[in-house]
Design an enzyme around this catalytic site. Structure first.
Site: not given
Ligand code: NAD
Ligand code: DAU
Length: 342
Positions: A131-133, A155, A159
């Protein structure tokens, strides 16, 4: 092609399996390994149940026995491509309890990779959906694939662990790993805890839309069909050990999204309820997607048309989301805990 798709009963995974069958028909064999957590809905793919090229397997990516069985394929003939969507995915839930995020998003990835080692060199691809997060928040400019990771919530930290574990297994054991980092997806079958489906379905029922903080946080919105097409493209044309950003190029403040949803549903702005901010709320996500474009893929869905189509899907599929929002005790308990005293 023989695919093992994990988390295929969730939002993006179910859209991806439908994408594969639409594009490849009987040439695609798909095992869907899914634990059916609160977010997993087996009926999302009901139309494929009983078909000889589709097998649903209820199981946990963190359980080696389940994973071994899943790699056997639809009829014991093995797996060419693994696409790992399975994850705990909601930031707000990771602020309540982070242990399951570590267990699935980090340890589960490890278990899938260990089994992949047993299937090398026959395995063609292992795609880790990140994810971009993992880059953290950025006020100006955009993140490129080589930028340092700076996850800022439980989260995204989980990831990042899975993302780098997949990369490490590629480097160490020569596994054909590709890591993808996508921005915020939207579209049909998204669990109504996430911003767009929550606000659409609340607005339909004239319930408040709980907008966090000043509503000016920015997300880059990616229509789920574009995400599925990009993953399929990378399975074919990506380079092993590489990481690819997948962004929609549609950066919007949350309040803009909210106004647009209300406009599409012809509901009043008085439904917007500013509420206390998310703890550690990332201000802005932004991806530099030139690496994927240089390879030959560009997301081309028009954002406004896709949002309208998405809103229409929730309007036309009320039984789907009402089953969750009204009949799932788990959802109601979560909603109460998350929003009652905000
Ligand atoms: P989702 O929450 O809708 O679905 C997750 C699915 O994984 C569910 O079907 C759930 O039952 C399953 N699952 C959870 N734990 C499992 C386990 N231990 N074993 C097997 N199955 C398990 O999630 P989503 O939004 O479809 O996201 C899919 C993937 O894409 C995730 O890895 C997420 O991090 C990533 N991602 C999502 C977005 C987004 O905007 N939704 C953006 C970028 C990346
Ligand atoms: O960026 C990719 C990520 O996008 C994925 O990795 C995650 O799995 C996915 O959940 C999503 O994370 P976000 O936290 O960005 O999505 P969410 O829909 O929860 O929130 C989007 C924005 O809307 C965020 O700034 C918080 C805000 N928000 C969200 C909810 C649920 C609100 O203002 N009110 C809400 O009730």
């Amino acid at each position: 092609m023989r695919y093992l798709v994990t988390g295929g009963a969730g939002f993006i995974g179910s859209n991806f399996i439908r994408f594969l069958f639409n594009k490849y028909g009987d040439d695609a064999q798909v095992v869907n390994l899914d634990k059916l957590t609160y977010a997993g809905i087996r009926e999302n793919l009901a139309e494929y149940e009983g078909k000889p090229n589709y097998r649903f397997l209820e199981g946990d990516i963190a359980n080696p026995a389940d994973v071994t069985e899943a790699y056997r394929g639809v009829d014991g003939n093995g797996t060419d491509v693994v696409v790992n969507f399975a994850a705990e995915t909601h930031v707000d839930r990771s602020l309540m309890e982070a242990g399951t995020f570590i267990q699935t998003d980090v340890h589960g990835v490890l278990v899938l990779l260990e089994e992949a080692r047993r299937h090398a060199p026959k395995l063609r691809r292992f795609v880790q959906i990140s994810t971009d997060e993992v880059y953290g928040s950025i006020d100006d400019g955009s993140f490129s694939e080589g930028d340092p990771l700076n996850p800022r919530n439980p989260y995204s930290a989980s990831k990042a662990g899975g993302d780098r574990m997949a990369y490490a297994y590629g480097q160490t054991y020569g596994l054909p790993v590709i890591v993808t980092r996508a921005s915020n997806n939207f579209g049909p079958y998204q669990y109504p805890e996430k911003l767009i489906p929550l606000f659409v379905t609340n607005a339909m029922d004239d319930l408040p839309l709980p907008l966090y903080g000043d509503g000016k946080n920015v997300r880059d919105w990616l229509f789920v069909d574009d995400h599925c097409a990009a993953i399929d493209f990378l399975i074919e044309y990506g380079t092993n050990s590489e990481t690819y950003n997948i962004g929609g190029g549609n950066e919007r403040e949350n309040r803009e999204i909210t106004y647009r949803i209300l406009e599409l549903l012809k509901k009043p702005e008085s439904l917007i309820k500013p509420v206390g901010d998310r703890q550690g709320h990332d201000r802005r996500y932004s991806l530099d997607t030139r690496k994927l474009e240089r390879l030959g893929f560009k997301c081309d869905t028009d954002f406004d048309a896709a949002l309208e189509r998405t809103v229409r899907w929730y309007v036309e599929n009320e039984p789907w989301w009402r089953a969750i929002k009204e009949r799932s005790a788990e959802f109601r308990a979560y909603y109460e805990k998350q929003y009652a005293n905000r």
